[in-house]
Design a protein around this motif. Structure first.
Motif, short mmCIF file in Angstrom:
data_model
loop_
_atom_site.label_atom_id
_atom_site.label_comp_id
_atom_site.label_asym_id
_atom_site.label_seq_id
_atom_site.Cartn_x
_atom_site.Cartn_y
_atom_site.Cartn_z
N MET A 231 0.85 -1.19 0.00
CA MET A 231 0.00 0.00 0.00
C MET A 231 0.88 1.24 0.00
N VAL A 232 0.70 2.08 -1.02
CA VAL A 232 1.55 3.26 -1.16
C VAL A 232 0.68 4.50 -1.00
N LYS A 233 1.07 5.41 -0.14
CA LYS A 233 0.24 6.59 0.17
C LYS A 233 1.05 7.87 0.11
N GLY A 234 0.35 8.99 -0.04
CA GLY A 234 1.00 10.29 0.06
C GLY A 234 2.13 10.48 -0.95
N VAL A 235 1.92 10.00 -2.19
CA VAL A 235 2.98 10.09 -3.19
C VAL A 235 2.59 11.09 -4.27
N SER A 236 3.53 11.40 -5.15
CA SER A 236 3.22 12.30 -6.27
C SER A 236 3.79 11.72 -7.55
N GLU A 237 3.42 12.36 -8.64
CA GLU A 237 3.95 12.01 -9.97
C GLU A 237 3.85 10.53 -10.32
#
Ligand code: FES
Lengths: 99, 458
Positions: free
Chosen positions: B220-226
């Motif tokens: 689970m990957v959170k709070g990311v950009s691009e």
């Protein structure tokens, strides 16, 4: 890309269609877009830059699944259930071809 | 042919309305694009309930079969695999069934055409291997097709959670989920919790999906950009930036979802008044309590009336049926009306909570990003055209071809309007939308050849 979990009786009858001149087995419950996704992973080349595209929405809104079905260009293949004997080709480039 | 009512769409709202109208003794024609009733939400339910998919798709799916049965038995003239390519006041509904055009004349029309997933462009979204979560779920419901790995999901909203849950239940594999929702939205959403608790069952279901996904070991990957889809002719990797560090993972499928928006092409083309939903950034037709648009005799029910989900769609279908009967001169059964209204209010209880938790994404759209998938027009080109002219999507369309392709702006429309609003410093939603011209769906000359117009239309 996709593989069915269903088999045997659950899977329903198989139908044979012609995909770009080759006999391919599909099955009754799927759409032409689903078959193209499984078989090639793409449905068409865009008219502007000849880039490959695949069905994107599967529900008739994106038009990225356009294919040539029984000689008819620009058919939305995600709205077209496969039928025995159908002839299917990926659509390469043409913008709009009225038939 | 002539009928009292034409209903467009055989999903929850269309089916519920047809059943109610038939019970009131009115004749009904129901046109639907799919081969079987149920809409997208209950797609293939009659067939799938007899297979191992039933358990995995969940009870909310399985229960659709009861309504489908009642619909099949209600005596409506049901036309599957039929596209509606034009609706004209008076009312005439133009159909295309099996490559043959025909026209149905009716005293009232109900549009129950539902929703589409909100198109949110991101780098690489046109690559084969990238598709919507809804599309992958349609693959699951139409033949039990499971995604083959590595499989990544990106986006926000209940649908990715539900879909991941369904795939796990069938023994499939999801490699990772990139959650694009802003953590700050949670505080906003909590303010709506008291009302949402009226429908605590739905909330409990959502919480259970989250718990099960956390336990499943899916990354689970959170709070990311691009977040980007990478690949040459097709998707090979998904990349993103996490805590300032670039990340990269192999991917054969990247499934994206950013919520759903009403389908409004038909009501826009008919000149009905629409209102802008600022939080969700979509247009919805302005309706009275029965679901009647500003064009007398034209009704809308289901998610096309504003996103509400399946139970709201059924209730709105029932209300629209009563409203149509009323317009055609029948008296309304007050108890029935009250019951549908109570159902609708309960079904909408979680909506402010969900809308606040999952607002329309607002991140800056880079100039190089392709916004119009059909004509391959970038954000930069649209901004340039917007700066040169008036804040009018139709001018930008003429200058750039964005929105001119076969999807008629169904993918790029809101993004184009948003870019124009940004360039002109006006509020989102004030830039308007493309003018929608007939036909609503492409129609060939071959299909038109079969059309026999009613005499007064000649
Ligand atoms: S896949 Fe989007 S229209 Fe067919």
């Amino acid at each position: 890309m996709f593989k069915s979990v269903l088999d045997g009786a659950e899977r329903g009858p198989a139908v044979t269609v012609m995909v770009e001149g080759q006999e391919v087995e599909a099955w009754e419950d799927e759409t032409v877009a689903s078959l193209l996704l499984r078989h090639f992973g793409t449905a068409r080349l865009t008219p502007v830059s000849q880039s490959p595209r695949a069905p994107y929405c599967m529900m008739g809104v994106c038009f990225d699944c356009l294919a040539v079905i029984d000689g008819k260009w620009s058919t939305q293949s995600c709205l077209e259930p496969v039928r025995a004997g159908m002839s299917i080709e990926r659509q390469n480039g043409a913008r709009e071809v009225e038939q | 042919m002539t009928t009292d009512v034409v209903i467009v769409g055989a999903g929850p709202a269309g089916m519920a309305a047809a059943i109610e109208l038939r019970a009131l003794g009115l004749s009904v024609l129901v046109a639907d694009e799919q081969p079987a009733p149920g809409g997208q939400v209950w797609r293939g339910v009659e067939r799938n309930n007899a297979t191992r998919l039933a358990g995995a798709l969940g009870t909310d799916y399985a229960r659709g079969e009861a309504l489908v049965r009642r619909f099949r038995d209600c005596g409506a003239d049901y036309r599957p695999e039929t596209q509606v390519w034009q609706v004209e006041e008076g009312w005439k509904v133009f159909l295309n069934q099996g490559g043959k055009a025909s026209v149905a004349t009716a005293r009232a029309v109900l549009l129950a055409t539902g929703a589409q997933e909100r198109p949110v462009p991101f780098e690489g979204w046109t690559l084969p291997g990238v598709m919507t979560v809804g599309a992958a779920q349609i693959m699951l419901k139409s033949g039990g097709f499971m995604p083959q790995g590595p499989v990544w999901l990106r986006g926000a909203g209940p649908l990715p959670l539900l879909y991941a849950q369904q795939i796990l239940a069938l023994g499939g594999r999801i490699d990772g989920i990139i959650d694009t929702s802003a953590p700050a939205n949670r505080a906003q959403a909590l303010r709506h919790l008291p009302r949402a608790l009226r429908d605590w069952r739905s909330l409990a279901k959502g919480a259970r999906w989250m718990r099960e996904l956390r336990r499943s070991g899916i990354r689970m990957v959170k709070g990311v950009s691009e977040v980007r889809a990478e690949g040459d002719e097709r998707l090979t990797h998904v990349t993103w930036v996490e805590d300032g560090q670039p990340q990269r993972a192999p991917a054969a499928l990247l499934l994206t979802h950013e919520g759903v928006i009403p389908s409004v092409h038909a009501t826009l083309s008919l000149g009905c008044a629409h209102d802008w939903n600022a939080g969700q950034r979509y247009l919805a037709p302005r309706l009275d309590t029965w679901g009647e648009t500003t064009r007398g005799g034209l009704f809308v029910a289901g998610d096309g009336a504003g996103i509400g989900g399946v139970d709201a769609a059924v209730a709105r279908g029932g209300l629209a049926a009563l409203g149509i009967a009323r317009r055609l001169g029948d008296e309304v059964d007050g108890d029935k009306r009250a019951a549908f209204e109570a159902d609708l209010s309960r079904a909408l209880a979680t909506r402010p909570f969900l809308d606040a938790l999952y607002p329309a994404p607002e991140g800056r759209i880079p100039d190089g990003l392709m916004v119009c998938r059909c004509e391959e027009v970038t954000a930069g080109r649209i901004r340039e055209a917007a700066r040169e002219g008036a804040p009018d999507p139709n001018q930008v369309k003429a200058a750039t071809r964005a929105g001119m392709g076969p999807c008629q702006g169904r993918q790029c429309g809101y993004t184009v309007s948003r870019l124009i609003a940004e360039e002109h410093g006006i509020e989102a939603g004030h830039a308007g939308f493309f003018n929608i011209r007939p036909p609503l769906k492409p129609i060939t000359l071959g299909a038109l050849a079969a059309l026999e117009l009613p005499e007064e239309a000649e």
